[in-house]
Scaffold this active site. Structure first.
Site, PDB file in Angstrom:
ATOM      1  N   GLY A   1       0.746  -1.251   0.000  1.00 53.23           N
ATOM      2  CA  GLY A   1       0.000   0.000   0.000  1.00 53.23           C
ATOM      3  C   GLY A   1       0.770   1.292   0.000  1.00 53.23           C
TER       4      GLY A   1
ATOM      5  N   GLY B   1       2.895  -3.589  -4.192  1.00 55.07           N
ATOM      6  CA  GLY B   1       2.608  -3.812  -5.613  1.00 55.07           C
ATOM      7  C   GLY B   1       2.958  -2.554  -6.372  1.00 55.07           C
TER       8      GLY B   1
ATOM      9  N   ARG C   1      -7.596   4.071 -14.606  1.00 53.90           N
ATOM     10  CA  ARG C   1      -7.446   4.739 -13.309  1.00 53.90           C
ATOM     11  C   ARG C   1      -8.045   6.162 -13.265  1.00 53.90           C
ATOM     12  NH1 ARG C   1      -3.586   5.798 -10.780  1.00 53.90           N
ATOM     13  NH2 ARG C   1      -4.308   5.027  -8.782  1.00 53.90           N
TER      14      ARG C   1
ATOM     15  N   TYR D   1     -10.862   6.280 -10.501  1.00 51.47           N
ATOM     16  CA  TYR D   1     -10.492   6.880  -9.199  1.00 51.47           C
ATOM     17  C   TYR D   1     -10.191   8.366  -9.319  1.00 51.47           C
ATOM     18  CZ  TYR D   1      -9.110   1.927  -8.834  1.00 51.47           C
ATOM     19  OH  TYR D   1      -9.061   0.565  -8.895  1.00 51.47           O
TER      20      TYR D   1
ATOM     21  N   CYS E   1     -16.831   5.941 -26.401  1.00 48.98           N
ATOM     22  CA  CYS E   1     -18.041   6.755 -26.476  1.00 48.98           C
ATOM     23  C   CYS E   1     -18.688   7.001 -25.132  1.00 48.98           C
ATOM     24  CB  CYS E   1     -19.015   6.092 -27.433  1.00 48.98           C
ATOM     25  SG  CYS E   1     -18.280   5.979 -29.060  1.00 48.98           S
ATOM     26  N   GLU E   2     -17.997   7.591 -24.229  1.00 47.22           N
ATOM     27  CA  GLU E   2     -18.605   8.128 -23.015  1.00 47.22           C
ATOM     28  C   GLU E   2     -17.702   9.223 -22.457  1.00 47.22           C
ATOM     29  OE1 GLU E   2     -18.533   5.426 -19.479  1.00 47.22           O
ATOM     30  OE2 GLU E   2     -18.396   3.872 -21.013  1.00 47.22           O
TER      31      GLU E   2
ATOM     32  N   TYR F   1      -1.477  -1.356 -12.039  1.00 48.54           N
ATOM     33  CA  TYR F   1      -2.926  -1.212 -12.218  1.00 48.54           C
ATOM     34  C   TYR F   1      -3.247  -0.540 -13.554  1.00 48.54           C
ATOM     35  CZ  TYR F   1      -2.482  -2.360  -7.305  1.00 48.54           C
ATOM     36  OH  TYR F   1      -2.130  -2.982  -6.133  1.00 48.54           O
TER      37      TYR F   1
HETATM   38  N1  LLP Z   1      -1.921  -6.702  -0.351  1.00 48.54           N
HETATM   39  C1  LLP Z   1      -3.269  -6.725  -0.411  1.00 48.54           C
HETATM   40  C2  LLP Z   1      -3.995  -7.658   0.450  1.00 48.54           C
HETATM   41  C3  LLP Z   1      -3.959  -5.860  -1.292  1.00 48.54           C
HETATM   42  O1  LLP Z   1      -5.277  -5.889  -1.340  1.00 48.54           O
HETATM   43  C4  LLP Z   1      -3.219  -4.963  -2.109  1.00 48.54           C
HETATM   44  C5  LLP Z   1      -3.883  -4.062  -3.049  1.00 48.54           C
HETATM   45  C6  LLP Z   1      -1.814  -4.987  -2.016  1.00 48.54           C
HETATM   46  C7  LLP Z   1      -1.202  -5.858  -1.120  1.00 48.54           C
HETATM   47  C8  LLP Z   1      -0.928  -4.098  -2.841  1.00 48.54           C
HETATM   48  O2  LLP Z   1      -1.159  -2.747  -2.627  1.00 48.54           O
HETATM   49  P1  LLP Z   1      -0.188  -1.683  -3.331  1.00 48.54           P
HETATM   50  O3  LLP Z   1       1.162  -1.840  -2.701  1.00 48.54           O
HETATM   51  O4  LLP Z   1      -0.157  -1.981  -4.778  1.00 48.54           O
HETATM   52  O5  LLP Z   1      -0.828  -0.382  -3.036  1.00 48.54           O
HETATM   53  N2  LLP Z   1      -6.587  -0.633  -8.637  1.00 48.54           N
HETATM   54  C9  LLP Z   1      -6.272   0.329  -7.598  1.00 48.54           C
HETATM   55  C10 LLP Z   1      -5.468  -0.283  -6.474  1.00 48.54           C
HETATM   56  C11 LLP Z   1      -6.112  -1.489  -5.824  1.00 48.54           C
HETATM   57  C12 LLP Z   1      -5.313  -2.079  -4.704  1.00 48.54           C
HETATM   58  C13 LLP Z   1      -5.910  -3.338  -4.227  1.00 48.54           C
HETATM   59  N3  LLP Z   1      -5.167  -4.040  -3.231  1.00 48.54           N
HETATM   60  C14 LLP Z   1      -5.550   1.515  -8.235  1.00 48.54           C
HETATM   61  O6  LLP Z   1      -5.344   1.524  -9.438  1.00 48.54           O
HETATM   62  O7  LLP Z   1      -5.200   2.466  -7.534  1.00 48.54           O
END
Ligand code: LLP
Length: 422
Positions: free
Chosen positions: A239, A277, A314, A318, A346-347, A375
């Site tokens: 995160g 991630g 994205r 968001y 088309c939106e 993502y």
């Molecule tokens: N661990 C768990 C249990 C998670 O649910 C997530 C992300 C991560 C690790 C990795 O988080 P990161 O380090 O990537 O922030 N699609 C969204 C982000 C969704 C994140 C979901 N879970 C975006 O584009 O911002």
């Protein structure tokens, strides 16, 4: 830091000119830098220096096999959330003992797949999941290591769609119920409790929420140990945020995050796992797109690109900001121009940026979306029958297509006309 830079008036990924890739593969496309992926993984690894730890890359951010292979080669573990991701991790050469399985809706088939293929641990998110896992493991004659994901009720101060650590979110079990759930886990056949899991959200730009959550985990570790459980592993989730607006954002550094880990849970004698991630893949990728038209609207100028919301969702999903830069280096001191930057879908939601000041670009020119390595491709769809765009990996002066654009024949061949229509 990333490895995208202007050299000789043109944007490069490492030593490869982006325009050269565009000519070779067509636009739009994603391009990733091996050096940047490597650097980001190593920064995390070093941030936890001195602690017994494993960085389990959250492959939901970017699960391209070549990307996974780069990280696997550096010794990364993987955090997976589906049978498909588990199979990708295995295909990239990651051994089962380095794969953790997260997610609130693991199915019986997914449990069987991971138990038979080998797994470091399941991060269990509910009592019904615990019961099913026990039943499945027992049936297979195995005992599986688990942590329970606790929901610490901490505000991650991020976008509502990606905050996960508040009690109103669907994730984990309330920390107040932890003792009861651990007692139940300890009594079930096929289950071996090894630790605690927590993940409070994504794109965190402050460290305080982590500190609060990890302090609660430390407290819980003592309580559960006193109850007789073996807590030897803490999975602290992922995160940590990245700068999307490079000119004025500076989220906390992995090193400082490492200090929070050390000062909250560092003296518990636990193995530490983290699941980043975005911070590993985000700034290691660009989406490159070509301007189709520049259209004059009423008091607005639209830059109409060949990339769209289905390729990078994205901004639409968001309201996310991505820096958008020309591939041809702008003249120094050139006056910026304001554009609404949009795709052809088309939106109206297919808008990447409104009234965005950037150097002037013309029809036929290339632009690059920064911070698109996480993502991006993984969330793409074929909406409007637009083929998934190719992914390219650069390593120094070489590049290769690591996922090809499907042909329209391939896309059509997936649809099936029922016999009764013949
Ligand atoms: N661990 C768990 C249990 C998670 O649910 C997530 C992300 C991560 C690790 C990795 O988080 P990161 O380090 O990537 O922030 N699609 C969204 C982000 C969704 C994140 C979901 N879970 C975006 O584009 O911002």
């Amino acid at each position: 830091m990333d490895h995208f830079h202007y050299t000789g008036g043109a944007l490069h990924a490492e030593d490869v000119a982006i325009a050269e890739v565009a000519t070779a593969v067509g636009t739009p496309f994603y391009v990733y830098s091996t050096a940047t992926l490597t650097r980001h993984f190593q920064i995390f690894d070093e941030a936890l220096d001195g602690l017994d730890h494993l960085v389990c890359y959250a492959m939901k951010a970017n699960s391209n096999l070549a990307v996974l292979k780069v990280l696997a080669g550096l010794g990364a573990g993987m955090d997976v959330v589906s049978g498909g991701e588990y199979l990708r991790a295995k295909a990239a050469g990651v051994p089962g003992e380095k794969i953790v399985f997260s997610g609130i809706g693991k199915t019986e088939e997914e449990m069987v797949l991971a138990i038979e293929g080998g797994i470091r641990q399941f991060n269990v998110e509910s009592e019904p999941e615990l019961l099913l896992l026990s039943e499945v493991a027992n049936r297979l004659g195995k005992t599986v290591p688990i942590t329970v994901r606790v929901n610490p009720d901490v505000d991650a101060k991020t976008h509502a769609k990606i905050a996960t650590g508040k009690s109103e979110n669907k994730f984990g079990i309330p920390i107040s119920r932890a003792r009861a759930v651990y007692a139940q886990a300890a009594s079930l056949p096929g289950i071996r409790v090894v630790g605690i899991d927590v993940h409070i959200g994504s794109q965190l730009t402050e460290l305080e929420p982590y500190r609060s959550a990890f302090e609660k985990v430390a407290e819980l570790t003592h309580v559960l140990r006193a109850d007789g459980h073996e807590i030897r592993r803490l999975d602290l989730g992922g995160g940590l945020g990245i700068p999307y607006q490079h000119s004025n954002q500076a989220p906390p550094l992995p090193f400082d995050y490492g200090e929070v880990v050390r000062s909250t849970v560092g003296d518990l004698g636990c193995e530490i796992e983290i699941e980043p991630g975005r911070l590993i893949a985000g700034n290691a990728g660009l989406m490159v797109s070509r301007v189709i038209y520049v259209k004059e609207g009423e008091g607005r100028r639209f830059l109409i690109l060949d990339g769209a919301m289905n390729d990078l969702i994205r901004p639409a999903m968001y309201d996310a900001w991505h820096d958008i830069i020309p591939v041809r280096e702008p003249e120094p001191g050139a006056e910026p121009v304001q554009y609404d930057i949009v795709g052809p879908v088309c939106e109206s939601g297919d808008t990447f940026a409104k009234e965005r000041a950037m150097p002037e670009v013309g029809a036929g020119e290339l632009v690059a979306f920064r911070s698109a390595g996480a993502y991006g491709a993984v969330m793409a769809s074929e909406y409007n029958s637009r083929p998934l765009i190719p992914e390219v990996l650069v390593d120094r002066d070489q590049f290769a297509v690591v996922r090809a654009r499907p042909t329209f024949d391939e896309m059509l061949s997936r649809d099936i006309i029922p016999e009764w229509m013949d």
